[in-house]
Motif scaffolding. Sequence first.
Motif, short mmCIF file in Angstrom:
data_model
loop_
_atom_site.label_atom_id
_atom_site.label_comp_id
_atom_site.label_asym_id
_atom_site.label_seq_id
_atom_site.Cartn_x
_atom_site.Cartn_y
_atom_site.Cartn_z
N ALA A 50 1.74 14.51 7.21
CA ALA A 50 1.54 13.28 6.43
C ALA A 50 2.80 12.88 5.66
N LEU A 51 3.80 13.75 5.65
CA LEU A 51 5.01 13.47 4.87
C LEU A 51 5.72 12.17 5.27
N PRO A 52 5.90 11.89 6.58
CA PRO A 52 6.61 10.66 6.93
C PRO A 52 5.97 9.40 6.36
N GLU A 53 4.64 9.25 6.51
CA GLU A 53 3.99 8.04 6.01
C GLU A 53 3.82 8.05 4.50
N THR A 54 4.00 9.23 3.87
CA THR A 54 3.97 9.29 2.41
C THR A 54 5.31 8.88 1.82
N ILE A 55 6.36 9.28 2.48
CA ILE A 55 7.71 8.96 2.00
C ILE A 55 8.01 7.47 2.14
N LEU A 56 7.52 6.85 3.23
CA LEU A 56 7.83 5.45 3.51
C LEU A 56 7.45 4.52 2.36
N PRO A 57 6.21 4.53 1.84
CA PRO A 57 5.89 3.61 0.74
C PRO A 57 6.63 3.92 -0.55
N ILE A 58 6.91 5.21 -0.80
CA ILE A 58 7.66 5.56 -2.01
C ILE A 58 9.05 4.94 -1.98
N ILE A 59 9.71 5.06 -0.83
CA ILE A 59 11.04 4.44 -0.67
C ILE A 59 10.96 2.93 -0.80
N ALA A 60 9.96 2.34 -0.17
CA ALA A 60 9.80 0.88 -0.20
C ALA A 60 9.57 0.37 -1.61
N ILE A 61 8.69 1.05 -2.37
CA ILE A 61 8.33 0.58 -3.71
C ILE A 61 9.46 0.77 -4.70
N PHE A 63 12.90 1.52 -4.06
CA PHE A 63 14.25 1.09 -3.70
C PHE A 63 14.33 -0.34 -3.18
N PHE A 64 13.18 -0.94 -2.90
CA PHE A 64 13.18 -2.32 -2.41
C PHE A 64 12.22 -3.18 -3.22
N ALA A 65 12.13 -2.88 -4.53
CA ALA A 65 11.18 -3.57 -5.39
C ALA A 65 11.50 -5.05 -5.56
N GLU A 66 12.78 -5.42 -5.45
CA GLU A 66 13.16 -6.81 -5.67
C GLU A 66 12.78 -7.71 -4.50
N GLY A 67 12.59 -7.13 -3.33
CA GLY A 67 12.22 -7.94 -2.17
C GLY A 67 10.75 -7.77 -1.84
N LYS A 68 10.51 -7.31 -0.62
CA LYS A 68 9.13 -7.13 -0.15
C LYS A 68 8.69 -5.67 -0.28
N GLY A 69 9.37 -4.93 -1.16
CA GLY A 69 9.10 -3.50 -1.27
C GLY A 69 7.67 -3.17 -1.61
N HIS A 70 7.11 -3.83 -2.62
CA HIS A 70 5.74 -3.54 -3.03
C HIS A 70 4.76 -3.91 -1.93
N GLU A 71 5.01 -5.02 -1.28
CA GLU A 71 4.12 -5.47 -0.20
C GLU A 71 4.14 -4.46 0.95
N ILE A 72 5.33 -4.02 1.33
CA ILE A 72 5.45 -3.02 2.40
C ILE A 72 4.85 -1.70 1.96
N GLY A 73 5.09 -1.31 0.69
CA GLY A 73 4.57 -0.05 0.19
C GLY A 73 3.05 0.01 0.20
N VAL A 74 2.41 -1.03 -0.33
CA VAL A 74 0.94 -1.08 -0.34
C VAL A 74 0.40 -1.13 1.08
N SER A 266 -5.87 9.22 1.12
CA SER A 266 -6.75 8.41 0.27
C SER A 266 -6.72 8.85 -1.19
N THR A 267 -5.92 9.89 -1.50
CA THR A 267 -5.85 10.37 -2.88
C THR A 267 -4.43 10.33 -3.45
N ILE A 268 -3.51 11.10 -2.87
CA ILE A 268 -2.16 11.22 -3.44
C ILE A 268 -1.36 9.91 -3.31
N PRO A 269 -1.11 9.41 -2.09
CA PRO A 269 -0.36 8.14 -1.98
C PRO A 269 -1.08 6.97 -2.62
#
Length: 333
Positions: A50-61, A63-74, A266-269
Motif C-alpha cells: 500500500a506504500l505507493p498509493e499512500t505516498i502519492l497523495p502525500i506528495i501531491a498535497i 508539494f503541489f498545494a498551489e495547483g491541483k495538489g489537493h484535488e489529486i491527493g483526495v 480507509s484509515t491512515i491515508p
Amino acid sequence: MVFDILLFVLGLVFILISAEIFTNGVEALGHRLNLSTNFTGSVLAAVGTALPETILPIIAIFFFAEGKGHEIGVGAILGAPFMLATLAFPLIGLTVLMGHFLLKKRELALNIETVGFRRDIVFFLFAYSVALFIVPFENEILRIFTAIFLILLYFMYVTLTLKGESNEMEAVEKLYFSPKNPHPNILIIILQVVVALIVMISGAHMFVSGIEKISLHFGFPALLFSLIVAPIATELPEKVNSVFWIFRGKDSLAVGNVSGAMVFQSTIPVGFGIVFTEWDITGLALISGIFAIIAAFLALTLSYVEKKLIPFGLTIGGVFYIIYLYLAVKEFV
C-alpha cells in the motif's frame, strides 16, 4: 511521447518483478516470525504494497498545494479503496474462475479464513462510512478527532488480527536472496523485502509518471487521472501479488493482501486527508466511495452463504468499476 511509453512499460516490469520478490520475502518473514497467515497477508503484505498509493497523495498535497495538489491527493486517497474493491477483488475472483473453468487447475471454492476476511471487510465498511458520511468537514477540531479515531481504529484492527485464530505460515521453498539456505538469516529476509519495496515504489513512480504524461498529452483532467489512472498503477502490487498467490493455492494471503489494504487505506491515508485537505467529498469522488462500500458489502454477504460463491462475490465489484468509468468519461469528455 515514445520516452513516456517506455517509462510506463519499464515501470510495469519493475512492479511485476519486485512483486514476486516481495511476496517471496513476506512469506519467509511471516514463517520466520511465527506469524499467522491472516496477519502476514492482511497486515505485513497489505501495508507494504500500500506504500505507493499512500505516498502519492502525500506528495501531491504537500508539494503541489498551489495547483491541483489537493484535488489529486483526495482523488488518490479515495481512488485506492475504490480500485481495491472494484478492480483488485474482481481480479482475484476472475483468476479463480479462470483457473477452475478454463485451466482446470483449481477448485472453485476460495479457501480463505472467513473470520479474518469478514473482520477486514467490517472494519473497512465502518471506517470508510465514517470518513465519507460522518466527518464534519466544516469543524476543524472534530475533523482532527475523527482522524485520530480512524488511526486508533487501525491499530485496534492490527491487534485483533495479531491475536485472532489463523493458520501458521508455511515454509517457503527458497528465498531468492539466499536460495541455497533452507533457514536464511532474518536480516537477509528483511533486506529482500525492503529492496523489493524500494524497487516496487520506484516502478510505481515511473509507471504513474508515464501514465500522467500520456494522459496529459490526451487532455485528461486532474481529477479523472487521480481517481482512475493513478490508483490503477499504484494498486498493481496488490493485484499482482494476489494473482501470484491464487495460482499457488495461497488464497488467504491473496485475499488478505487486498482486504487488509482496504482497511489500511480507509484509515491512515483517509485520516491524513481529513486533516490536511478540505475533505468536502461530492460528485464523482463520493460516488467512488459509495461504489466501494457496496462492492465490499456484497462480497461480505456472499461469504456467509458458501465458499464457492465468494469468487463470484468478489467479481461482482467489477460491474461498479465499469459503471464508474462510464460516468467519469461521460462527465469529462
